[in-house]
Design an enzyme around this catalytic site. Structure first.
Site, PDB file in Angstrom:
ATOM      1  CG  ASN A   1      16.142 -13.399 -26.830  1.00  0.00           C
ATOM      2  OD1 ASN A   1      17.039 -13.845 -27.643  1.00  0.00           O
ATOM      3  ND2 ASN A   1      14.742 -13.258 -27.109  1.00  0.00           N
TER       4      ASN A   1
ATOM      5  NE  ARG B   1      14.472 -19.386 -35.425  1.00  0.00           N
ATOM      6  CZ  ARG B   1      13.427 -18.735 -34.628  1.00  0.00           C
ATOM      7  NH1 ARG B   1      12.516 -19.193 -34.039  1.00  0.00           N
ATOM      8  NH2 ARG B   1      13.931 -17.408 -34.570  1.00  0.00           N
TER       9      ARG B   1
ATOM     10  N   PRO C   1      27.924 -15.540 -31.599  1.00  0.00           N
ATOM     11  CG  PRO C   1      28.835 -17.483 -30.409  1.00  0.00           C
ATOM     12  CD  PRO C   1      29.253 -16.357 -31.199  1.00  0.00           C
ATOM     13  CB  ALA C   2      24.481 -12.858 -27.520  1.00  0.00           C
TER      14      ALA C   2
ATOM     15  CB  SER D   1      17.846  -4.253 -32.052  1.00  0.00           C
ATOM     16  OG  SER D   1      19.026  -3.841 -32.642  1.00  0.00           O
TER      17      SER D   1
ATOM     18  CD  GLU E   1      13.109 -13.005 -34.898  1.00  0.00           C
ATOM     19  OE1 GLU E   1      12.602 -12.011 -34.492  1.00  0.00           O
ATOM     20  OE2 GLU E   1      13.734 -13.938 -34.308  1.00  0.00           O
ATOM     21  CG  LEU E   2      15.252  -7.225 -38.011  1.00  0.00           C
ATOM     22  CD1 LEU E   2      14.935  -6.002 -39.012  1.00  0.00           C
ATOM     23  CD2 LEU E   2      16.260  -7.650 -37.386  1.00  0.00           C
TER      24      LEU E   2
ATOM     25  CB  CYS F   1      11.282 -11.371 -31.060  1.00  0.00           C
ATOM     26  SG  CYS F   1      11.513 -12.837 -31.512  1.00  0.00           S
TER      27      CYS F   1
ATOM     28  CD  GLU G   1      11.109  -6.449 -28.964  1.00  0.00           C
ATOM     29  OE1 GLU G   1      10.831  -7.638 -29.048  1.00  0.00           O
ATOM     30  OE2 GLU G   1      12.063  -5.817 -29.612  1.00  0.00           O
TER      31      GLU G   1
ATOM     32  CB  SER H   1       8.384 -20.932 -31.513  1.00  0.00           C
ATOM     33  OG  SER H   1       8.590 -19.572 -31.470  1.00  0.00           O
TER      34      SER H   1
ATOM     35  CD  GLU I   1      15.978 -17.535 -38.306  1.00  0.00           C
ATOM     36  OE1 GLU I   1      17.366 -17.382 -38.497  1.00  0.00           O
ATOM     37  OE2 GLU I   1      15.237 -17.339 -37.297  1.00  0.00           O
TER      38      GLU I   1
END
Length: 484
Positions: free
Chosen positions: A158, A166, A182-183, A236, A257-258, A291, A388, A448, A465
């Protein structure tokens, strides 16, 4: 294909030990534009063999990189910052093509990611320690900081540039080598960032990247290698728990970081215009695919009607379309699965008594689009109150007392962020203290910031972070006793 996106010059290979290379057998996977369904690239599909080569390269490079000077690391990060800024338009176009967000938002993400690089370029030269005398006076205590070692970095789709920056920036600043996955849905922006680090002078083997359609095989290889000393994951809660179990086998440092289920609370004395503005930012940024996105809107009954009406009006004015086209406010969600989830959550809420103030449907035509939606009178047993949403849907529930809304807000396994709108400072401080979250936005819909520690509590994660504490996640503390 959008005229804003030029596929020439894209990096689509793996990056291992300072060189771009194909996956075994030339294997690739496609990258789709979620606004058009067009395949915009085919990216190298790495597996365990390439993953092993990458972690071994990171292991070999660690000793020399860990001894590099703080100034050297800071200068590399500063050059990377300048290159990211100089390539803003190109990076934003890539991001919009593979992820869908409007170009204006993509440029905002580039700026945020660049700020992360600049922040940690400044932190690299401020890694400190301590010195003291023991209580008996016989020993001098020297405390120093050292890089934790090779790190496994795994980022979500995302925010493909910001999440990479980061994680990579503090690792570079601390003197850690890295393997980076990476995703699968958005690898192109991450690969462009890797090339920028190469141009900035990052030595071979320090940053190694394996793109893959088989995340568990690649990341599992790294986690079980015995070479990696830390894992930093954003994604997730379910996957985070798997990684934590794997990390336990080699007692690896972990940053997670979920998921989130952010409450957005509007108290009776809130400035409604300010609350609506904050709600637009907290809900609609990134099409709600964040998130930190406000997931549950709790509004005091005395102002619920006014808030809902004004919020729905603002939402209804947003223009939905291809993010590469001028005037677009809201792009598509990332994939069919996400679109189906959003539609199902809205249908469930309506079946249980929620009312649609605006939206609530898919527009015709190609792309994974969903009309921005505001629901009111949402019952507590609606699925979207405990799930979510990750889409452009806002769910409003009225409350009567502060004690009630605090109980409702905290009645979740997640605890990443909460938002509170009130003009009363005593109430603001009470809610900031009593919300079970890692971050609170008071009269703001954005939290953020590179200078702030980002992270959650409960099942929203471990570690932080950004901010001054961000680099500590990549450092070990060493104590040396010196006889007097």
């Amino acid at each position: 294909m959008s005229t804003s996106f030029d596929p020439s010059g894209l990096h689509t290979d793996l990056f291992i030990d300072g060189a771009w290379q194909k996956a075994a057998g030339g294997a690739t996977f496609p990258v789709e534009n979620p606004a058009t369904h067009e395949i915009i690239a085919h990216v190298a599909d790495g597996g365990p063999e390439e993953a092993q080569a990458a972690i071994e390269a990171a292991g070999r490079a660690q000793a020399a990189w860990g001894k590099s000077t703080p100034r050297e690391r800071a200068d590399i990060l500063r050059r990377a910052f300048e290159l990211v800024v100089a390539n803003t338009d190109r990076l934003a176009a890539i991001m919009t093509a593979e992820m869908g967000k409007p170009l204006a938002e993509a440029k905002g993400e580039v700026a945020y990611g660049a700020d992360m690089l600049r922040w940690f370029s400044e932190e690299a030269v401020r890694i400190g320690g301590d010195h003291a005398t023991s209580v008996d006076g016989n020993t001098r205590i020297m405390i120093t900081k050292e890089p934790v070692g090779p790190c496994v970095l795994v980022t979500p789709w995302n925010f493909p540039l910001a999440m990479g920056a980061r994680k990579i920036a503090p690792a570079v600043a601390a003197g850690c080598t890295m393997v980076f996955k990476p995703a699968e849905l958005t690898p192109l922006t991450s690969l462009a960032l890797v090339q920028i680090f190469r141009e900035a002078g990052l030595p071979d083997g320090v940053l190694n990247v394996v793109t893959t359609a088989s995340a568990s095989a690649v990341v599992g290889t790294w986690m079980g290698s015995g070479i990696a000393r830390k894992v930093s994951f954003t994604g997730s809660t379910e996957v985070g728990k798997i990684l934590l179990r794997q990390a336990a086998d080699n007692v690896m440092r972990s940053s997670m970081e979920l998921g989130g289920n952010a409450p957005f609370i509007v108290l009776a004395d809130a400035d409604i215009e300010k609350a609506v503005d904050g709600a637009m930012k907290a809900k609609m940024r990134n099409m709600g695919e964040a998130c930190t996105a406000a997931n549950r809107f709790f509004v005091h009954r005395s102002v619920a009607g006014e808030f809902g009406e004004k919020f729905a009006k603002k939402i209804s004015e947003l223009r939905v379309g291809n993010g590469a086209l001028a005037g677009t406010d809201v792009g598509p969600v990332i994939e069919q699965k996400g679109l189906d989830k959003v539609e199902s959550l809205v249908a469930d809420a309506v079946s249980k008594g929620a009312r649609i103030l605006t939206g609530g449907s898919r527009p015709e035509g190609p792309g994974y689009f969903y009309t921005p939606t505001v629901l009111t009178d949402v019952p507590l047993d609606a699925d979207l109150m405990s799930t979510e949403i990750f889409g452009p849907v806002a769910a409003i529930t009225a409350f009567d007392s502060e004690d009630e809304v605090l109980r409702l807000a905290n009645d979740t396994e997640w605890g990443l962020v909460g938002y509170v709108f009130t003009e009363n400072m005593d109430k603001a401080l009470r809610f900031s203290a009593e919300l079970e979250v890692g971050m609170v936005g008071l009269n703001t819909g954005l939290v953020s910031n590179p200078a702030a520690p980002f992270g959650g509590v409960k099942q929203s994660g471990l570690g932080r972070e950004g901010g001054k504490i961000g680099i500590e996640e990549f450092l070990e503390t060493k104590y040396t006793a010196i006889a007097v």
